[in-house]
Design a protein around this motif. Structure first.
Motif, PDB file in Angstrom:
ATOM      1  N   PRO A  27      35.834  68.451 -22.739  1.00 21.78           N
ATOM      2  CA  PRO A  27      36.331  67.090 -22.541  1.00 21.78           C
ATOM      3  C   PRO A  27      35.378  66.229 -21.709  1.00 21.78           C
ATOM      4  CG  PRO A  27      37.505  68.629 -21.128  1.00 21.78           C
ATOM      5  CD  PRO A  27      36.632  69.458 -22.022  1.00 21.78           C
ATOM      6  N   CYS A  28      35.462  64.919 -21.933  1.00 24.09           N
ATOM      7  CA  CYS A  28      34.701  63.989 -21.090  1.00 24.09           C
ATOM      8  C   CYS A  28      35.084  64.287 -19.643  1.00 24.09           C
ATOM      9  CB  CYS A  28      35.049  62.553 -21.472  1.00 24.09           C
ATOM     10  SG  CYS A  28      34.254  61.337 -20.407  1.00 24.09           S
ATOM     11  N   SER A  29      36.392  64.319 -19.367  1.00 21.11           N
ATOM     12  CA  SER A  29      36.864  64.600 -18.008  1.00 21.11           C
ATOM     13  C   SER A  29      37.858  65.758 -18.007  1.00 21.11           C
ATOM     14  CB  SER A  29      37.620  63.389 -17.445  1.00 21.11           C
ATOM     15  OG  SER A  29      36.798  62.262 -17.427  1.00 21.11           O
ATOM     16  N   LEU A  52      30.922  75.327 -22.002  1.00 15.69           N
ATOM     17  CA  LEU A  52      32.031  74.370 -21.845  1.00 15.69           C
ATOM     18  C   LEU A  52      31.620  73.280 -20.856  1.00 15.69           C
ATOM     19  CD1 LEU A  52      35.154  73.709 -22.152  1.00 15.69           C
ATOM     20  CD2 LEU A  52      35.460  75.093 -20.069  1.00 15.69           C
ATOM     21  N   ARG A  53      31.708  72.019 -21.281  1.00 15.94           N
ATOM     22  CA  ARG A  53      31.412  70.913 -20.373  1.00 15.94           C
ATOM     23  C   ARG A  53      32.715  70.276 -19.901  1.00 15.94           C
ATOM     24  NH1 ARG A  53      29.773  65.194 -21.331  1.00 15.94           N
ATOM     25  NH2 ARG A  53      31.678  64.877 -20.114  1.00 15.94           N
ATOM     26  N   ALA A  54      32.670  69.662 -18.700  1.00 16.24           N
ATOM     27  CA  ALA A  54      33.793  68.832 -18.254  1.00 16.24           C
ATOM     28  C   ALA A  54      33.307  67.990 -17.087  1.00 16.24           C
ATOM     29  CB  ALA A  54      34.973  69.687 -17.820  1.00 16.24           C
ATOM     30  N   TRP A  57      33.537  64.709 -11.494  1.00  9.13           N
ATOM     31  CA  TRP A  57      33.314  63.449 -10.771  1.00  9.13           C
ATOM     32  C   TRP A  57      32.772  62.485 -11.798  1.00  9.13           C
ATOM     33  CZ3 TRP A  57      30.984  68.111  -8.983  1.00  9.13           C
ATOM     34  CH2 TRP A  57      31.659  68.726  -7.921  1.00  9.13           C
ATOM     35  N   LYS A  58      33.494  61.394 -12.055  1.00  5.57           N
ATOM     36  CA  LYS A  58      33.106  60.501 -13.138  1.00  5.57           C
ATOM     37  C   LYS A  58      32.485  59.219 -12.602  1.00  5.57           C
ATOM     38  CE  LYS A  58      33.657  61.259 -16.735  1.00  5.57           C
ATOM     39  NZ  LYS A  58      32.734  62.086 -17.593  1.00  5.57           N
ATOM     40  N   PRO A  59      31.264  58.913 -13.022  1.00  6.42           N
ATOM     41  CA  PRO A  59      30.649  57.646 -12.631  1.00  6.42           C
ATOM     42  C   PRO A  59      31.224  56.538 -13.500  1.00  6.42           C
ATOM     43  CG  PRO A  59      29.185  58.852 -14.082  1.00  6.42           C
ATOM     44  CD  PRO A  59      30.452  59.650 -13.991  1.00  6.42           C
ATOM     45  N   SER A 205      28.125  61.899 -28.717  1.00  8.27           N
ATOM     46  CA  SER A 205      29.367  61.264 -28.260  1.00  8.27           C
ATOM     47  C   SER A 205      29.067  59.958 -27.519  1.00  8.27           C
ATOM     48  CB  SER A 205      30.133  62.210 -27.331  1.00  8.27           C
ATOM     49  OG  SER A 205      30.326  63.452 -27.957  1.00  8.27           O
ATOM     50  N   HIS A 206      28.122  60.041 -26.567  1.00  5.88           N
ATOM     51  CA  HIS A 206      27.825  58.835 -25.792  1.00  5.88           C
ATOM     52  C   HIS A 206      26.925  57.865 -26.541  1.00  5.88           C
ATOM     53  CE1 HIS A 206      29.585  61.415 -22.703  1.00  5.88           C
ATOM     54  NE2 HIS A 206      30.034  60.267 -22.211  1.00  5.88           N
ATOM     55  N   ILE A 207      26.176  58.347 -27.532  1.00  4.44           N
ATOM     56  CA  ILE A 207      25.394  57.416 -28.364  1.00  4.44           C
ATOM     57  C   ILE A 207      26.347  56.579 -29.205  1.00  4.44           C
ATOM     58  CG2 ILE A 207      23.853  57.265 -30.377  1.00  4.44           C
ATOM     59  CD1 ILE A 207      22.210  59.539 -29.178  1.00  4.44           C
ATOM     60  N   ILE A 231      28.753  67.667 -27.274  1.00  5.75           N
ATOM     61  CA  ILE A 231      29.774  66.836 -27.933  1.00  5.75           C
ATOM     62  C   ILE A 231      31.080  66.912 -27.143  1.00  5.75           C
ATOM     63  CG2 ILE A 231      31.088  66.460 -30.056  1.00  5.75           C
ATOM     64  CD1 ILE A 231      28.782  67.549 -31.656  1.00  5.75           C
ATOM     65  N   GLU A 232      31.656  65.741 -26.878  1.00  2.00           N
ATOM     66  CA  GLU A 232      32.914  65.716 -26.124  1.00  2.00           C
ATOM     67  C   GLU A 232      34.082  66.110 -27.026  1.00  2.00           C
ATOM     68  OE1 GLU A 232      32.024  62.595 -22.518  1.00  2.00           O
ATOM     69  OE2 GLU A 232      33.129  61.849 -24.251  1.00  2.00           O
ATOM     70  N   SER A 233      34.839  67.097 -26.556  1.00  2.00           N
ATOM     71  CA  SER A 233      35.973  67.564 -27.349  1.00  2.00           C
ATOM     72  C   SER A 233      37.191  67.746 -26.443  1.00  2.00           C
ATOM     73  CB  SER A 233      35.593  68.888 -28.024  1.00  2.00           C
ATOM     74  OG  SER A 233      36.672  69.348 -28.794  1.00  2.00           O
ATOM     75  N   THR A 242      39.560  59.320 -20.355  1.00  3.99           N
ATOM     76  CA  THR A 242      38.252  58.635 -20.422  1.00  3.99           C
ATOM     77  C   THR A 242      37.658  58.861 -21.809  1.00  3.99           C
ATOM     78  OG1 THR A 242      37.138  60.621 -19.577  1.00  3.99           O
ATOM     79  CG2 THR A 242      37.697  58.933 -17.950  1.00  3.99           C
ATOM     80  N   ASP A 243      36.900  57.889 -22.264  1.00  2.00           N
ATOM     81  CA  ASP A 243      36.166  57.995 -23.547  1.00  2.00           C
ATOM     82  C   ASP A 243      37.040  58.514 -24.698  1.00  2.00           C
ATOM     83  OD1 ASP A 243      33.987  57.013 -22.226  1.00  2.00           O
ATOM     84  OD2 ASP A 243      32.864  58.889 -22.168  1.00  2.00           O
ATOM     85  N   ALA A 244      38.255  57.948 -24.812  1.00  2.00           N
ATOM     86  CA  ALA A 244      39.200  58.440 -25.841  1.00  2.00           C
ATOM     87  C   ALA A 244      38.655  58.253 -27.259  1.00  2.00           C
ATOM     88  CB  ALA A 244      40.536  57.726 -25.689  1.00  2.00           C
ATOM     89  N   LYS A 245      37.939  57.160 -27.493  1.00  2.00           N
ATOM     90  CA  LYS A 245      37.509  56.846 -28.874  1.00  2.00           C
ATOM     91  C   LYS A 245      36.442  57.802 -29.402  1.00  2.00           C
ATOM     92  CE  LYS A 245      38.201  51.856 -28.839  1.00  2.00           C
ATOM     93  NZ  LYS A 245      37.486  51.125 -27.809  1.00  2.00           N
ATOM     94  N   GLN A 246      35.719  58.437 -28.478  1.00  2.00           N
ATOM     95  CA  GLN A 246      34.589  59.247 -28.953  1.00  2.00           C
ATOM     96  C   GLN A 246      34.846  60.752 -28.922  1.00  2.00           C
ATOM     97  OE1 GLN A 246      31.929  57.652 -26.023  1.00  2.00           O
ATOM     98  NE2 GLN A 246      31.767  59.565 -24.884  1.00  2.00           N
ATOM     99  N   GLN A 247      36.016  61.167 -28.395  1.00  2.00           N
ATOM    100  CA  GLN A 247      36.244  62.606 -28.313  1.00  2.00           C
ATOM    101  C   GLN A 247      36.852  63.117 -29.625  1.00  2.00           C
ATOM    102  OE1 GLN A 247      36.910  64.385 -24.543  1.00  2.00           O
ATOM    103  NE2 GLN A 247      37.579  62.453 -23.630  1.00  2.00           N
TER     104      GLN A 247
HETATM  105 MN    MN Z   1      32.200  60.732 -21.432  1.00  2.00          MN
END
Ligand code: MN
Ligand code: PEP
Length: 375
Positions: A27-29, A52-54, A57-59, A205-207, A231-233, A242-247
């Motif tokens: 997930p993004c977060s 696994l990414r997560a 701390w979100k900028p 995802s962020h592109i 890739i955000e999943s 956060t970033d709902a449209k791209q996950q």
């Molecule tokens: Mn994100």
């Protein structure tokens, strides 16, 4: 030019276990323990994910948005790792983040795009990493500045980090386009040219900022021989904080990966290599001819410059430029060359001609231009 970084190959610090391509997903977060752990289980079950990414701390661009769950998320990541066996990756933006992430046993750290843009931040992270042996991935800065990206990689490498990779996540652009961040592939290619041994991971995802475009950008990254994807999943992207449209859901992620066409950069098949070698020879010959013809063109441009100087004529004659452009674009089109490519190419050649003539017409102005182009 080549840059000397001390880098260990990707396969010495991440175990792909035969999975292709390298895939870091999550997930993004980190939002709740359930969301993170359940997502991790689904991702592990796909059999496609390497780590696994997560975001903990979100900028965030604007204050008041969800700024990450904070240190408690590290405990959830620990549990996700223990239950799924997936190594974990988080973004770090301060020395304190580095210390906490390492203390919690996070396997891979990454520097976010906003941090890469700030050498003070990167140096603070680099200092906190001294004496530590942990893989670090450096995202490109938000602005398309190759030096900032390279500078951040150098700072981290100088701190003794050799398990290093870059992440290409695209660049902010004033112009509106289909993408959240313009890929500007040429910047990533320039980095690859400068440091060929540096793995580059693409972040579609962020592109894209849009889950429907992720497959397209992923394929393009693979075709450009990038070493992996981030890739955000999310277990339920539509309600992501956060970033709902791209996950994408883990199931959608599986489809994206299954539909990729993987390509081999080089092959051991000698027949293919021979054919490729022959075609490359042809290309080399044509490139030599192109350079030769460009040099001949510039010699004529010099003659024109001298003639204009002797007769007090202006350098730029707009009608002539229009004529060159239109005639050549028409011709190029007939030969199946793209109009945009031809226009860009001619413009480049024309700009160089103007620079050359300026040099001849006015030695001083020529020097100023020279300084400007090499600044
Ligand atoms: Mn994100
Ligand atoms: C992220 O990976 O969630 C993130 C914040 O990315 P970036 O630094 O590329 O904006």
């Amino acid at each position: 030019m080549k840059l000397n970084l001390n880098i260990q190959p990707l396969n010495t610090w991440i175990n792909k276990e035969g999975k292709q391509p390298l895939l870091i997903a999550g997930p993004c977060s980190a939002e709740t323990e359930d969301q993170l752990v359940a997502t991790a289980h689904l991702l592990a079950k796909t059999g496609k994910v390497t780590a696994l990414r997560a975001g903990i701390w979100k900028p965030r661009t604007r204050p008041g948005e969800f700024e990450g769950i904070g240190s408690i998320g590290l405990e959830w990541l620990k549990r996700a790792k223990a239950e799924t066996g997936l190594p974990t990756a988080v973004e770090v933006a301060t020395a304190k983040h580095v210390e906490e992430a390492l203390a919690a046993g996070v396997d891979i750290l990454w520097v976010g795009a906003r941090s890469t843009a700030n050498p003070f931040t990167v140096q603070e992270i680099a200092d906190a990493l001294k004496g530590v042996d942990v893989p670090v991935m450096v995202k490109n800065p938000v602005n398309p500045d190759l030096s900032l990206w390279v500078g951040a990689l150098e700072r981290i490498n100088n701190a003794g980090i050799t398990k290093l990779a870059a992440i290409h996540r695209g660049f902010s652009s004033y112009e509106k386009s289909a993408f959240r961040n313009e890929p500007m592939w040429d910047v990533a290619i320039s980095l690859k040219t400068l440091v060929p041994e540096l793995p580059i991971i693409n972040d579609p995802s962020h592109i894209t900022g849009n889950r429907d475009l992720i497959a397209y950008i992923s394929q393009k990254a693979i075709d450009l021989d990038m070493q992996g994807l981030m890739i955000e999943s999310h277990i339920d992207p539509t309600v992501a904080w956060t970033d709902a449209k791209q996950q994408v859901t883990p199931a959608a992620l599986t489809d994206i990966i299954n539909n990729l066409t993987l390509r081999k950069p080089e092959t051991r098949n000698t027949e293919i290599n021979d054919k490729l070698g022959e075609l490359r020879n042809q290309i080399d010959k044509i490139d030599d001819l192109l350079i030769q013809k460009l040099a001949e063109r510039m010699q004529i441009v010099e003659k024109i410059g001298n003639y204009k100087k002797d007769n007090n004529l202006t350098i730029l004659q707009v009608n002539r430029w229009d004529e060159i452009l239109h005639k050549r674009i028409g011709y190029a089109k007939a030969l199946k060359l793209g109009a945009e490519f031809t226009e860009k190419f001619l413009e480049l050649v024309h700009n160089e001609s103007i620079r050359k003539q300026t040099e001849i017409m006015n030695a001083e102005a020529g020097q100023v231009e020279e300084k400007l182009t090499h600044a």
